[in-house]
Design a protein around this motif. Structure first.
Motif, mmCIF file in Angstrom:
data_model
loop_
_atom_site.group_PDB
_atom_site.id
_atom_site.type_symbol
_atom_site.label_atom_id
_atom_site.label_comp_id
_atom_site.label_asym_id
_atom_site.label_seq_id
_atom_site.Cartn_x
_atom_site.Cartn_y
_atom_site.Cartn_z
ATOM 1 N N ILE A 9 32.618 7.942 32.378
ATOM 2 C CA ILE A 9 33.282 9.043 31.683
ATOM 3 C C ILE A 9 33.019 10.314 32.481
ATOM 4 N N ALA A 40 37.465 7.245 32.805
ATOM 5 C CA ALA A 40 38.198 8.152 31.927
ATOM 6 C C ALA A 40 37.667 9.544 32.216
ATOM 7 N N SER A 41 38.440 10.505 32.432
ATOM 8 C CA SER A 41 39.832 10.580 32.126
ATOM 9 C C SER A 41 40.577 11.355 33.208
ATOM 10 N N ARG A 49 42.164 14.068 26.672
ATOM 11 C CA ARG A 49 40.981 13.570 27.387
ATOM 12 C C ARG A 49 39.991 12.967 26.386
ATOM 13 N N GLU A 52 41.292 9.642 25.024
ATOM 14 C CA GLU A 52 41.169 8.571 26.021
ATOM 15 C C GLU A 52 39.711 8.164 26.209
ATOM 16 N N MET A 53 38.828 9.146 26.364
ATOM 17 C CA MET A 53 37.420 8.854 26.592
ATOM 18 C C MET A 53 36.804 8.113 25.409
ATOM 19 N N LYS A 56 38.315 4.467 25.096
ATOM 20 C CA LYS A 56 37.758 3.521 26.069
ATOM 21 C C LYS A 56 36.298 3.207 25.756
#
Length: 127
Positions: A9, A40-41, A49, A52-53, A56
């Motif tokens: 990350i 990510a990301s 962001r 997504e972070m 995941k």
């Protein structure tokens, strides 16, 4: 085989900014060593962001998560991802990137301590 799966990350905005940051270089080295690495990301918009972070972190298959910790408002990314990873009982590596983290710690030590206490390893790159 699951021990070599890493979720990183951090800042992967090289396509937008045109420069390759240290996170990209580190990911490439991990991959060269045979690790499977998800990142990510690449989203520039902070809310996307974070989505997504955190997505995941919650759904991907990994044994270790490496989280870049910045001192700006982006510290929330690290807090959320370390919380989720801890719930999933993953190894957490925090990489302290922001020079302003000391000031952030002085202003809110409990907040930073909560995140640090979730970590398996805390590291900082040499400047």
């Amino acid at each position: 085989m699951g021990n070599n799966k890493i979720l990183y990350i951090g800042n992967f905005l090289s396509k937008i900014h045109g420069t390759i940051g240290p996170a990209v270089a580190l990911v490439n080295r991990f991959r060269e060593s045979g690790h499977i690495v998800n990142t990510a990301s690449e989203n520039k918009v902070k809310f996307l962001r974070l989505i997504e972070m955190s997505g995941k972190t919650f759904f991907r298959n990994y044994s270790t998560i490496i989280i870049d910790v910045y001192s700006t408002s982006a510290i929330i990314f690290a807090e959320v991802c370390s919380f989720i990873a801890r719930l999933r009982r993953k190894r957490i590596v925090l990489v302290l990137q922001g020079g302003g983290l000391v000031d952030g710690y002085k202003n809110n030590p409990c907040r930073i301590d909560k995140m640090f206490n979730k970590a398996t390893i805390i590291t900082t790159p040499s400047m």
